[in-house]
Design an enzyme around this catalytic site. Sequence first.
Site, PDB file in Angstrom:
ATOM      1  N   LYS A 108       0.853  -1.201   0.000  1.00 32.76           N
ATOM      2  CA  LYS A 108       0.000   0.000   0.000  1.00 32.76           C
ATOM      3  C   LYS A 108       0.888   1.251   0.000  1.00 32.76           C
ATOM      4  O   LYS A 108       1.872   1.315   0.762  1.00 32.76           O
ATOM      5  CB  LYS A 108      -0.895  -0.011   1.255  1.00 32.76           C
ATOM      6  CG  LYS A 108      -1.688   1.271   1.497  1.00 32.76           C
ATOM      7  CD  LYS A 108      -2.761   1.501   0.464  1.00 32.76           C
ATOM      8  CE  LYS A 108      -3.446   2.856   0.650  1.00 32.76           C
ATOM      9  NZ  LYS A 108      -4.240   3.259  -0.521  1.00 32.76           N
ATOM     10  N   CYS A 126      -2.225   9.920  -6.484  1.00 33.49           N
ATOM     11  CA  CYS A 126      -3.396   9.652  -5.646  1.00 33.49           C
ATOM     12  C   CYS A 126      -4.355  10.834  -5.749  1.00 33.49           C
ATOM     13  O   CYS A 126      -3.991  11.964  -5.416  1.00 33.49           O
ATOM     14  CB  CYS A 126      -3.004   9.441  -4.185  1.00 33.49           C
ATOM     15  SG  CYS A 126      -4.477   9.232  -3.160  1.00 33.49           S
TER      16      CYS A 126
HETATM   17  C1  SIN Z   1      -6.154   6.074  -1.883  1.00 31.90           C
HETATM   18  O1  SIN Z   1      -5.623   5.617  -0.865  1.00 31.90           O
HETATM   19  O2  SIN Z   1      -6.928   7.047  -1.832  1.00 31.90           O
HETATM   20  C2  SIN Z   1      -5.876   5.472  -3.228  1.00 31.90           C
HETATM   21  C3  SIN Z   1      -4.454   5.578  -3.572  1.00 31.90           C
HETATM   22  C4  SIN Z   1      -4.225   5.980  -4.981  1.00 31.90           C
HETATM   23  O3  SIN Z   1      -5.163   6.137  -5.770  1.00 31.90           O
HETATM   24  O4  SIN Z   1      -3.059   6.187  -5.347  1.00 31.90           O
END
Ligand code: SIN
Length: 312
Positions: free
Chosen positions: A45, A131
């Site tokens: 993540k 993001c």
């Molecule tokens: C998120 O955590 O909002 C998604 C991450 C991403 O789209 O890079």
Amino acid sequence: MTDLQTSIGDFQFDNVFMNASGVRCYTEEDLDALAQSDAGTFVTKSATQAKRLGNPSPRYARLELGSINSMGLPNEGLDYYLNYALKFQEKHPGQWIFLSVAGLTMEENLAMAHTIEESDFNGLVEFNLSCPNVPGKPQTGYDFDRTKELLTNLFTFFTKPAGVKLPPYFDLAQFDQMAAILNQFPLQFVNSINSLGNGLMIDPETDTALIKPKGGFGGIGGAYAKPFALANVRAFSQRLDPKIQLIGTGGVTNGRDAYDLILAGASLVQVGTLLQEEGPAVFTRLSRELQAVMQTKGYTNLSDFKGQLKTQ
Ligand code: SIN
């Protein structure tokens, strides 16, 4: 025998599929399940320096042809994922994984890069510039000057194999400009695309936005993203130095979708929404389906068709 082996630079992978960062890669248990699946590798993540809880729920919703999310980078913090990666590489020599980072500022990105540079991590690092879900923090990948500044600062000291995850672009001039920037740096890969940022979907029963953060705006993934993922992978494969390889992400629901991304130039294929919905067993199905398409075409290796898109 149909072979799904692939590589990024000197890193070899037995299978072309992996998760897209953000999907089922939050905890050690998630990551262990990916490691045990048929995926060729996996990515953690996207991390910030400190743990983040992310945006309020509901922040993910299934749609007819995919998903909308505004997670807001919930993550356990860089140390958690770096420690996992260090333990993983000790237990699995010769297997390479990706560490994803998404600093909310240039300084945070550079600080995390220093931590990784000084560590024994021996895999690949993905700098997530795309993001769309952190309120008040525009996507770096849409700011060309900022992207160049970040990469310039980064590569004054960063020597580990690295790439960037980009948002989708929609104009050929943007592909030209971004590729001209990326070609100036020692990148191993470009991952294209992140979700289609800031879509909006409404519940017809209640006339309410489907997700809570940002007034309902969120990144769109799944089948909606396929034509844009294909176009971005294709456009960058035509413009980037051949030393920079492509990871194709977006719109994979079956083996043919993955075949198409490879045809457009992808060396690895990431799976997001479908993995969220079906779990890590999805890699077994996708591998079987991709092999079936390749057999129909008489191909035994990905190199038989990678980048070989025909146009009229
Ligand atoms: C998120 O955590 O909002 C998604 C991450 C991403 O789209 O890079």
